[in-house]
Enzyme design. Structure first.
Site, PDB file in Angstrom:
ATOM      1  N   GLU A  83      27.268  18.453 -96.784  1.00 56.08           N
ATOM      2  CA  GLU A  83      25.937  18.711 -96.215  1.00 56.08           C
ATOM      3  C   GLU A  83      25.970  18.804 -94.690  1.00 56.08           C
ATOM      4  O   GLU A  83      26.437  17.878 -94.016  1.00 56.08           O
ATOM      5  CB  GLU A  83      24.962  17.601 -96.649  1.00 56.08           C
ATOM      6  CG  GLU A  83      23.563  17.856 -96.136  1.00 56.08           C
ATOM      7  CD  GLU A  83      22.490  17.002 -96.807  1.00 56.08           C
ATOM      8  OE1 GLU A  83      22.658  16.629 -97.979  1.00 56.08           O
ATOM      9  OE2 GLU A  83      21.485  16.723 -96.142  1.00 56.08           O
ATOM     10  N   LYS A 261      17.822   8.710-100.547  1.00 55.38           N
ATOM     11  CA  LYS A 261      18.836   9.773-100.598  1.00 55.38           C
ATOM     12  C   LYS A 261      19.418   9.988 -99.189  1.00 55.38           C
ATOM     13  O   LYS A 261      20.611  10.210 -99.021  1.00 55.38           O
ATOM     14  CB  LYS A 261      18.210  11.062-101.140  1.00 55.38           C
ATOM     15  CG  LYS A 261      19.210  12.149-101.478  1.00 55.38           C
ATOM     16  CD  LYS A 261      19.510  13.084-100.341  1.00 55.38           C
ATOM     17  CE  LYS A 261      20.434  14.215-100.785  1.00 55.38           C
ATOM     18  NZ  LYS A 261      20.801  15.104 -99.665  1.00 55.38           N
ATOM     19  N   ASP A 277      34.450   4.704-105.613  1.00 56.12           N
ATOM     20  CA  ASP A 277      33.654   5.226-106.721  1.00 56.12           C
ATOM     21  C   ASP A 277      32.209   5.432-106.255  1.00 56.12           C
ATOM     22  O   ASP A 277      31.423   4.480-106.174  1.00 56.12           O
ATOM     23  CB  ASP A 277      33.739   4.220-107.882  1.00 56.12           C
ATOM     24  CG  ASP A 277      33.024   4.685-109.135  1.00 56.12           C
ATOM     25  OD1 ASP A 277      32.157   5.571-109.042  1.00 56.12           O
ATOM     26  OD2 ASP A 277      33.338   4.142-110.211  1.00 56.12           O
ATOM     27  N   HIS A 375      19.336  21.272 -89.344  1.00 51.76           N
ATOM     28  CA  HIS A 375      20.049  21.811 -90.501  1.00 51.76           C
ATOM     29  C   HIS A 375      20.406  23.277 -90.297  1.00 51.76           C
ATOM     30  O   HIS A 375      21.414  23.755 -90.779  1.00 51.76           O
ATOM     31  CB  HIS A 375      19.132  21.761 -91.738  1.00 51.76           C
ATOM     32  CG  HIS A 375      19.390  20.584 -92.622  1.00 51.76           C
ATOM     33  ND1 HIS A 375      20.507  20.482 -93.387  1.00 51.76           N
ATOM     34  CD2 HIS A 375      18.680  19.463 -92.867  1.00 51.76           C
ATOM     35  CE1 HIS A 375      20.475  19.353 -94.070  1.00 51.76           C
ATOM     36  NE2 HIS A 375      19.370  18.711 -93.763  1.00 51.76           N
TER      37      HIS A 375
END
Ligand code: MEV
Length: 424
Positions: A83, A261, A277, A375
């Site tokens: 990202e 998130k 993990d 972004h």
């Protein structure tokens, strides 16, 4: 050598120059981090040993977040993510926290818990107490399974026995608490749970079904707090906007999912880079977010007396340094070397610090200019490349994509076609 995580102008270097600068800043030998730059020649053979039916490997970009000071020590933090903006935001917010001494952390002992589910017990309440009476015997049996862990100072530490009322059934559930030291711990606790199962069934007077760890990992919390400078964040209104964003997440699960998130953007990137993990950590984090019975924000924000933003975060952190991909994957080994952490607890502290920085970075952008601006530059580059731009064409297409408003694939294709027609 003490690491200096301040790397001015790092972002302007080429990937190879960045690797040399990071190697130098962390006092490592030339070549120590080379597996981060180029896959090991035998990567397919390594991958073939890691999972089944291997046909190839998937490369994810690894960036290095700068500026982190955690408990007075500087860290260069490897982050694996697809990202855009994530690594830049973490580095920026680490520099904002650095103005007030950086991140302060604490971590529980590395206690993992495995569950043994017993069904068909006639007298669950009495069975629960019979199991507690046998605690010493059960711990000894568990520790016999892993003498090395015991030698390293870890091992089974205690039991808890719960009665779980399910629809149409009552289960006696034994929890075995194990100090797994520098391991993530799944293998150790699962082996112990399986070994205990027959004796647990006998004592409880029932039949054992599941014997597996819980990813809730709430005995293994890592905590971080930091003060983010008001002016470096953009002023009192931005700080107010961040606190309003936090209150929104605290009150509304739709927003909390996105807020968390943003935290996981940072956490998962470090967990993945170090070969840990990611799903285990994510499951634990989201379960913790719902620990009150209502899903809410993992982080908390307050405005300090002096108007600066005070952020805190607490997350279960089941990460390790021994075992699994952390040891077998050359890039993960290099990532751990770059971090310079010497225990699972120290790694857990770095991971949560990045999570908090990432969260503030996202909230700051949302409260100030909006998320899309940051972004868009990298996104525009991706879109330009996807449309077929190569070399210098990429920046030329990006410039025109950004001035023209929408960053879209069809526009990138049209701009590229015009550029090429103009040149021919
Ligand atoms: C995007 O990957 C993450 C954010 O949506 C997080 C947030 O909204 O807080 C920007």
């Amino acid at each position: 050598m003490a690491v200096n995580s301040r790397l001015p102008g790092f972002y302007k270097l080429s990937p190879a120059e960045r690797l040399s600068a990071a190697t130098e800043a962390s006092g490592l030998a030339v070549g120590d981090l080379s597996s981060l730059a180029a896959p090991a020649p035998d990567i397919l053979a390594i991958a073939d040993r890691m999972i089944e039916n291997v046909v190839g490997t998937l490369s994810i970009p690894v960036g290095i977040a700068a500026n982190f000071t955690i408990d007075g020590k500087d860290y260069l933090v490897p982050m694996a993510t697809e990202e855009p903006s994530v690594v830049a935001a973490a580095s920026n917010m680490a520099s904002v926290a650095r103005l007030h001494g950086g991140f302060r952390t604490s971590a529980d002992l590395p206690i993992m818990v495995s569950q043994v589910q017993v069904v068909g017990v006639a007298d669950p309440r009495a069975a629960r107490l019979r199991l507690y009476e046998a605690e010493a015997e059960l711990l000894a049996l568990a520790n016999e399974q892993d003498p090395l862990l015991v030698k390293l100072g870890g091992g089974a530490r205690g039991i808890e026995v719960r009665i779980v009322e399910a629809s149409g059934a009552t289960f006696v559930v034994l929890h075995l608490l194990v100090d797994v030291r520098d391991a993530m711990g799944a293998n150790a606790v699962n082996t112990m749970a399986e070994a205990l199962a027959p004796r647990v069934a006998e004592i409880a007077g029932g039949r054992v079904r599941l014997r597996i760890l819980t990813n809730k990992a709430d005995r293994r919390l890592a905590r971080v707090r930091a003060v983010f400078d008001r002016d470096a964040l953009g002023g009192a209104d931005v700080v107010g906007g961040i606190v309003d964003a936090y209150r929104f997440a605290a009150a509304d699960s739709y927003r909390a999912a996105t807020h968390n998130k943003g935290i996981m953007n940072g956490i998962t990137a470090v967990v993945l880079a170090t070969g840990n993990d990611t799903r285990a950590v994510e499951a634990g984090a989201h379960c913790h977010a719902a620990a009150s019975g209502r899903y809410t924000s993992l982080s908390h924000f307050e405005i300090g007396d002096d108007g600066h933003l005070v952020g805190t975060l607490e997350v279960p952190m089941a990460v390790g340094l021994v075992g699994g991909a952390t040891k077998t994957h050359p890039a993960a080994r290099a990532a751990v070397k770059l971090l310079g952490v010497t225990s699972a607890q120290e790694l857990a502290k770095v991971v949560v610090a990045v999570g908090l920085a990432q969260n503030v970075g996202a909230l700051r952008a949302l409260a100030a200019e909006g998320i899309q601006k940051g972004h868009m530059s990298l996104h525009a580059r991706n879109v330009a490349a996807a449309a077929g731009a190569i070399g210098e064409e990429i920046e030329a297409v990006v410039a025109r994509l950004k001035t023209g408003g929408h960053v879209r694939f069809d526009r990138a294709e049209a701009i590229l076609a015009e550029l090429r027609a103009g040149r021919s």
